[in-house]
Design a protein around this motif. Structure first.
Motif, PDB file in Angstrom:
ATOM      1  N   GLU A   9      98.037 174.503 -31.431  1.00 14.06           N
ATOM      2  CA  GLU A   9      98.193 175.600 -32.391  1.00 14.06           C
ATOM      3  C   GLU A   9      97.803 176.919 -31.732  1.00 14.06           C
ATOM      4  N   ILE A  16      94.253 176.044 -29.945  1.00 14.19           N
ATOM      5  CA  ILE A  16      93.514 174.831 -30.293  1.00 14.19           C
ATOM      6  C   ILE A  16      94.477 173.663 -30.086  1.00 14.19           C
ATOM      7  N   ALA A  17      93.973 172.561 -29.524  1.00 13.80           N
ATOM      8  CA  ALA A  17      94.806 171.381 -29.292  1.00 13.80           C
ATOM      9  C   ALA A  17      94.066 170.134 -29.737  1.00 13.80           C
ATOM     10  N   TYR A  18      94.798 169.197 -30.340  1.00 14.42           N
ATOM     11  CA  TYR A  18      94.190 167.934 -30.756  1.00 14.42           C
ATOM     12  C   TYR A  18      95.233 166.822 -30.689  1.00 14.42           C
ATOM     13  N   VAL A  25      87.166 162.430 -33.609  1.00 14.78           N
ATOM     14  CA  VAL A  25      87.552 163.829 -33.520  1.00 14.78           C
ATOM     15  C   VAL A  25      87.568 164.260 -32.060  1.00 14.78           C
ATOM     16  N   VAL A  27      89.042 167.588 -29.784  1.00 13.29           N
ATOM     17  CA  VAL A  27      89.654 168.916 -29.858  1.00 13.29           C
ATOM     18  C   VAL A  27      89.477 169.629 -28.532  1.00 13.29           C
ATOM     19  N   GLU A  29      90.295 173.628 -26.572  1.00 11.95           N
ATOM     20  CA  GLU A  29      90.606 175.026 -26.857  1.00 11.95           C
ATOM     21  C   GLU A  29      90.792 175.786 -25.564  1.00 11.95           C
ATOM     22  N   ALA A  36      94.247 175.154 -23.202  1.00 14.92           N
ATOM     23  CA  ALA A  36      93.955 174.273 -24.339  1.00 14.92           C
ATOM     24  C   ALA A  36      94.430 172.860 -24.063  1.00 14.92           C
ATOM     25  N   VAL A  40      91.938 169.628 -23.870  1.00 17.70           N
ATOM     26  CA  VAL A  40      92.045 168.459 -24.751  1.00 17.70           C
ATOM     27  C   VAL A  40      92.284 167.190 -23.936  1.00 17.70           C
TER      28      VAL A  40
END
Length: 74
Positions: A9, A16-18, A25, A27, A29, A36, A40
């Protein structure tokens, strides 16, 4: 090697990446898309080292990911 789908995103202050298909969780960045993504990927590797391969879903339930907009009344 395993292919993992990753959402990236873009926000006003960076990226931000996931991942999809990983339990827990994770994540990443960065100031750029590439930063990013690299962050990740590193976070995924660390997550697997700490929690084991059990965090990986056998087969990702996500075939494709889409983004769209919808108007809602508020």
């Amino acid at each position: 090697m395993k292919q993992i789908k990753i959402i990236v995103e873009k926000h006003p202050d960076g990226y931000i990446a996931y991942p999809l298909g990983i339990k827990g969780v994770v994540v990443g960045e960065g100031n750029t898309y590439a930063e990013a993504l690299a962050d990740v990927k590193s976070a995924i590797q660390c997550h697997i080292e700490v929690f084991g391969n059990e965090v990986l879903e056998d087969e990702s339930p996500v075939l494709e990911a889409f983004i769209t907009e919808a108007e809602v009344t508020i």
